[in-house]
Structure formats: C-alpha cells, structure tokens
Design a protein around this motif. Structure first.
Motif, PDB file in Angstrom:
ATOM      1  N   PHE A 205       3.878   6.568  -7.886  1.00 30.61           N
ATOM      2  CA  PHE A 205       4.398   6.723  -6.529  1.00 30.61           C
ATOM      3  C   PHE A 205       4.318   8.195  -6.126  1.00 30.61           C
ATOM      4  O   PHE A 205       4.544   9.092  -6.952  1.00 30.61           O
ATOM      5  N   GLY A 206       4.022   8.465  -4.847  1.00 26.47           N
ATOM      6  CA  GLY A 206       4.069   9.830  -4.331  1.00 26.47           C
ATOM      7  C   GLY A 206       5.516  10.214  -4.030  1.00 26.47           C
ATOM      8  O   GLY A 206       6.412   9.358  -4.008  1.00 26.47           O
ATOM      9  N   GLU A 207       5.742  11.508  -3.787  1.00 27.24           N
ATOM     10  CA  GLU A 207       7.105  11.995  -3.511  1.00 27.24           C
ATOM     11  C   GLU A 207       7.721  11.295  -2.299  1.00 27.24           C
ATOM     12  O   GLU A 207       8.903  10.960  -2.294  1.00 27.24           O
TER      13      GLU A 207
ATOM     14  N   VAL B  60       0.874  -1.164   0.000  1.00 27.19           N
ATOM     15  CA  VAL B  60       0.000   0.000   0.000  1.00 27.19           C
ATOM     16  C   VAL B  60       0.914   1.217   0.000  1.00 27.19           C
ATOM     17  O   VAL B  60       1.832   1.306   0.818  1.00 27.19           O
ATOM     18  N   THR B  61       0.691   2.136  -0.938  1.00 28.68           N
ATOM     19  CA  THR B  61       1.530   3.332  -1.025  1.00 28.68           C
ATOM     20  C   THR B  61       0.655   4.568  -0.791  1.00 28.68           C
ATOM     21  O   THR B  61      -0.567   4.455  -0.667  1.00 28.68           O
ATOM     22  N   ALA B  62       1.296   5.734  -0.789  1.00 31.15           N
ATOM     23  CA  ALA B  62       0.567   6.973  -0.485  1.00 31.15           C
ATOM     24  C   ALA B  62      -0.643   7.144  -1.406  1.00 31.15           C
ATOM     25  O   ALA B  62      -1.710   7.553  -0.970  1.00 31.15           O
ATOM     26  N   ARG B  63      -0.482   6.811  -2.700  1.00 25.35           N
ATOM     27  CA  ARG B  63      -1.583   7.047  -3.642  1.00 25.35           C
ATOM     28  C   ARG B  63      -2.382   5.788  -3.962  1.00 25.35           C
ATOM     29  O   ARG B  63      -3.150   5.775  -4.932  1.00 25.35           O
ATOM     30  N   SER B  64      -2.177   4.713  -3.193  1.00 29.39           N
ATOM     31  CA  SER B  64      -2.939   3.488  -3.467  1.00 29.39           C
ATOM     32  C   SER B  64      -4.420   3.760  -3.270  1.00 29.39           C
ATOM     33  O   SER B  64      -4.812   4.367  -2.278  1.00 29.39           O
ATOM     34  N   GLU B  65      -5.209   3.300  -4.233  1.00 30.02           N
ATOM     35  CA  GLU B  65      -6.658   3.487  -4.108  1.00 30.02           C
ATOM     36  C   GLU B  65      -7.281   2.335  -3.350  1.00 30.02           C
ATOM     37  O   GLU B  65      -8.440   2.376  -2.970  1.00 30.02           O
TER      38      GLU B  65
ATOM     39  N   ALA C 193      10.177  -2.346  -8.003  1.00 28.37           N
ATOM     40  CA  ALA C 193       9.024  -1.682  -7.380  1.00 28.37           C
ATOM     41  C   ALA C 193       8.170  -1.043  -8.469  1.00 28.37           C
ATOM     42  O   ALA C 193       8.692  -0.336  -9.339  1.00 28.37           O
ATOM     43  N   VAL C 194       6.870  -1.324  -8.423  1.00 23.95           N
ATOM     44  CA  VAL C 194       5.937  -0.788  -9.421  1.00 23.95           C
ATOM     45  C   VAL C 194       4.870   0.041  -8.713  1.00 23.95           C
ATOM     46  O   VAL C 194       4.247  -0.444  -7.754  1.00 23.95           O
ATOM     47  N   GLY C 195       4.647   1.260  -9.188  1.00 20.44           N
ATOM     48  CA  GLY C 195       3.713   2.171  -8.537  1.00 20.44           C
ATOM     49  C   GLY C 195       2.257   1.858  -8.845  1.00 20.44           C
ATOM     50  O   GLY C 195       1.947   1.073  -9.743  1.00 20.44           O
ATOM     51  N   PRO C 196       1.348   2.491  -8.108  1.00 22.26           N
ATOM     52  CA  PRO C 196      -0.084   2.289  -8.342  1.00 22.26           C
ATOM     53  C   PRO C 196      -0.574   3.112  -9.545  1.00 22.26           C
ATOM     54  O   PRO C 196       0.238   3.814 -10.170  1.00 22.26           O
TER      55      PRO C 196
ATOM     56  N   ASP D  85       6.987   8.300  -1.123  1.00 22.72           N
ATOM     57  CA  ASP D  85       7.325   6.923  -1.500  1.00 22.72           C
ATOM     58  C   ASP D  85       8.664   6.894  -2.223  1.00 22.72           C
ATOM     59  O   ASP D  85       9.543   6.069  -1.938  1.00 22.72           O
ATOM     60  N   LEU D  86       8.810   7.824  -3.182  1.00 25.83           N
ATOM     61  CA  LEU D  86      10.038   7.836  -3.994  1.00 25.83           C
ATOM     62  C   LEU D  86      11.249   8.159  -3.133  1.00 25.83           C
ATOM     63  O   LEU D  86      12.323   7.558  -3.305  1.00 25.83           O
ATOM     64  N   ALA D  87      11.066   9.074  -2.173  1.00 20.48           N
ATOM     65  CA  ALA D  87      12.188   9.420  -1.291  1.00 20.48           C
ATOM     66  C   ALA D  87      12.579   8.198  -0.457  1.00 20.48           C
ATOM     67  O   ALA D  87      13.772   7.900  -0.287  1.00 20.48           O
ATOM     68  N   ALA D  88      11.566   7.459   0.046  1.00 25.89           N
ATOM     69  CA  ALA D  88      11.854   6.271   0.855  1.00 25.89           C
ATOM     70  C   ALA D  88      12.555   5.205   0.007  1.00 25.89           C
ATOM     71  O   ALA D  88      13.507   4.550   0.458  1.00 25.89           O
ATOM     72  N   LEU D  89      12.089   5.050  -1.227  1.00 24.37           N
ATOM     73  CA  LEU D  89      12.710   4.056  -2.116  1.00 24.37           C
ATOM     74  C   LEU D  89      14.154   4.445  -2.440  1.00 24.37           C
ATOM     75  O   LEU D  89      15.060   3.603  -2.386  1.00 24.37           O
ATOM     76  N   ARG D  90      14.352   5.727  -2.740  1.00 22.58           N
ATOM     77  CA  ARG D  90      15.723   6.186  -3.049  1.00 22.58           C
ATOM     78  C   ARG D  90      16.647   5.944  -1.857  1.00 22.58           C
ATOM     79  O   ARG D  90      17.753   5.436  -1.998  1.00 22.58           O
ATOM     80  N   ALA D  91      16.130   6.293  -0.650  1.00 20.55           N
ATOM     81  CA  ALA D  91      16.953   6.132   0.559  1.00 20.55           C
ATOM     82  C   ALA D  91      17.285   4.659   0.790  1.00 20.55           C
ATOM     83  O   ALA D  91      18.314   4.331   1.388  1.00 20.55           O
ATOM     84  N   ALA D  92      16.422   3.771   0.318  1.00 23.98           N
ATOM     85  CA  ALA D  92      16.662   2.331   0.488  1.00 23.98           C
ATOM     86  C   ALA D  92      17.481   1.757  -0.672  1.00 23.98           C
ATOM     87  O   ALA D  92      17.643   0.535  -0.771  1.00 23.98           O
ATOM     88  N   GLY D  93      17.969   2.615  -1.554  1.00 26.86           N
ATOM     89  CA  GLY D  93      18.881   2.154  -2.601  1.00 26.86           C
ATOM     90  C   GLY D  93      18.216   1.777  -3.913  1.00 26.86           C
ATOM     91  O   GLY D  93      18.842   1.136  -4.763  1.00 26.86           O
ATOM     92  N   TYR D  94      16.954   2.158  -4.092  1.00 22.44           N
ATOM     93  CA  TYR D  94      16.260   1.829  -5.348  1.00 22.44           C
ATOM     94  C   TYR D  94      16.624   2.859  -6.421  1.00 22.44           C
ATOM     95  O   TYR D  94      16.380   4.056  -6.248  1.00 22.44           O
ATOM     96  N   GLY D  95      17.212   2.401  -7.504  1.00 18.12           N
ATOM     97  CA  GLY D  95      17.533   3.280  -8.629  1.00 18.12           C
ATOM     98  C   GLY D  95      16.362   3.291  -9.596  1.00 18.12           C
ATOM     99  O   GLY D  95      15.630   2.296  -9.715  1.00 18.12           O
TER     100      GLY D  95
END
Ligand code: SAM
Length: 243
Positions: free
Chosen positions: A200-202, A111-116, A193-196, A204-214
């Motif tokens: 992805f919201g900002e 579930v992400t920030a913009r998940s419906e 990782a695939v967005g809804p 979500d993207l910041a968390a993914l980047r911080a976790a090493g997701y390119g």
C-alpha cells in the motif's frame, strides 16, 4: 461415484424439470459423459442444494428433474470480506478460487496507488464475470451452496466511502503490528485489506487508518499478495471459523 455439482442460475424446487444451461449441459454430457437417469446435484446460490436426475439428453437440450432439496451447513460463522488490491495475471483468479474454498463471504478487488493493474469499465465488467465464474466453479468443487459476493473492481476510496463498515477492519501489514493470534475476542464480521505487489502507498494507508483499519501482521516474512489474504483467511477460520 463422486457427487457431480452443477450451478444453474434459476430458481429451483422439488419436482421441477428444467433445461440445463448450455455450459452445465456441455460439462455433464460432453466432459463427464453422463446419461439420462444419472444423478447430479444442482445449486443456484440460494444456500440449498437440489439432488436431481438427468431426464432428457438430446441434441441441443439436456434436462434434469429435481428430486429433493438439502441444506447442508457449509457456510462458516466467520464472515470475511477480502479487500484485495488487484494482482497481476492469473494471481487474482487464484485468490478468488482459494478464498471461495476457504469460505470468504465477499471479495472486493480494489485499485490502489501502486496497483500495476488498471481496468477501464468494460474490462472491469468482463473481469467481474470471469471471477464470478471462478467462484461458481470453486463452489461446484468444494460444496458451498452460497456463492460469495464478488464486487466489480473499483478504487480504494470508492470502497471506503460506500462501506462505512460495522465490520471489524484490518489492513494486513508486514512488521510489528498486532498478530492475528492476539485478536481477542476474534472479530466477525471482518474486512481484511491486502496490498498489491508493491504494498500500500502512504495515501492508501492514511485512508485506511482514517476509515478505522488497524494494522495486522502475519509474522516476520513478507508474503506475496496472493498468499497474504489466503493465509489470513485460513488462520481466522482456524481461530473462530469452521476449521
Ligand atoms: N514491500 C511491500 C510492503 O512492505 O508492504 C510488500 C508488499 S507484499 C508483497 C503485498 C501485501 O501482502 C502487503 O501490502 C500486505 O497487505 C500483505 N502482506 C505481505 N506480507 C505480510 C505479513 N507478513 N503480514 C501482513 N501482511 C502481509
């Protein structure tokens, strides 16, 4: 005649005679109209398959005897975890089914920030059971003897905290990001990782980047969420998997 594959959630060995679980028995007898003596192939997700013969068909019980064991290579050398934002309605079922056919190792719905779609614990448990049944059905159809792991749906944060991955990690993002074909050497194991539907919201993207997701792009067209992960899986299987 085509091979009839039935999943049984029990240990199997050559010579074992076992009662088939109700759903498998019903499918064999009511739908496929099999008779005593007919051949089936049993599997339980342990990586092997067990050719067997129906030994008893009686009201309330269908039995099979395991004749032999086989270990065909049907798992891809490419280990992909699909970190998939929950998609609406039947799209998620479709994603689980197709990803299984394409050899995915694990599907982690998030579930992400913009998940419906939002799920409480009871619904999440029911959905997990449903998706697992879909993955098993896909394995019956495609011949896999290892059922991919399906996680209970949770938050993106919880996934990232629990999976300080050793995997290569990518977030699929439309735009000018790295293209799949330029990944050298191609990564495995890998988490995608695939967005809804709304992306992805900002945060979500910041968390993914911080976790090493390119960021990884699938080209200039915006794909639906149910297309993106499946397309990436197919492309990666062609690059270094078993296509
Ligand atoms: N407007 C949203 C955006 O710009 O992110 C579109 C979201 S798209 C319908 C759903 C998800 O599919 C995206 O979050 C992304 O993960 C993936 N996706 C869609 N098209 C893609 C592409 N061309 N390359 C990589 N990922 C893509």
């Amino acid at each position: 005649m085509r091979e009839i594959r039935l999943f049984v959630d029990t240990p199997l060995r050559v010579g074992l005679e076992l009662a088939l679980p109700a759903t498998a028995a019903q499918h064999a007898v009511r739908v496929l109209r099999l008779r005593a003596g007919d051949a089936v192939t049993l599997f339980n997700g342990d990586g092997h398959q067990y050719p067997a013969q129906l030994s008893t068909i009686a009201p309330g019980v269908t039995r099979a005897r395991v004749a032999t064991v086989e270990s065909p290579a049907r798992e891809s050398p490419l280990r992909v975890t699909l970190l998939q934002a929950l998609a609406r309605g039947e799209k998620m079922d479709w994603i689980v089914q197709k990803a299984t056919e394409l050899g995915v190792a694990r599907v982690a719905p998030i579930v992400t920030a913009r998940s419906e779609v939002k799920l409480d614990a009871a619904r999440a448990a029911k959905r997990l059971e449903h998706w697992r049944a879909i993955a098993i059905g896909a394995c019956e159809q495609c011949g896999r003897n290892t059922v991919p792991r399906i996680d209970v749906a949770g938050s993106l944060e919880a996934f990232l905290a629990a999976n300080a991955a050793t995997d290569a990690r990518f977030v699929l993002q439309p735009g000018d990001a790295t293209r799949i074909r330029s990944l050298t050497p191609p990564p495995t194991p890998v988490t995608l990782a695939v967005g809804p539907e709304g992306g992805f919201g900002e945060d979500d993207l910041a968390a993914l980047r911080a976790a090493g997701y390119g960021a990884l792009s699938l080209g200039p067209r915006i794909l639906r969420t149910e297309t993106a992960g499946i397309a990436a899986l197919a492309a990666l299987q062609a690059m270094l998997g078993d296509f």
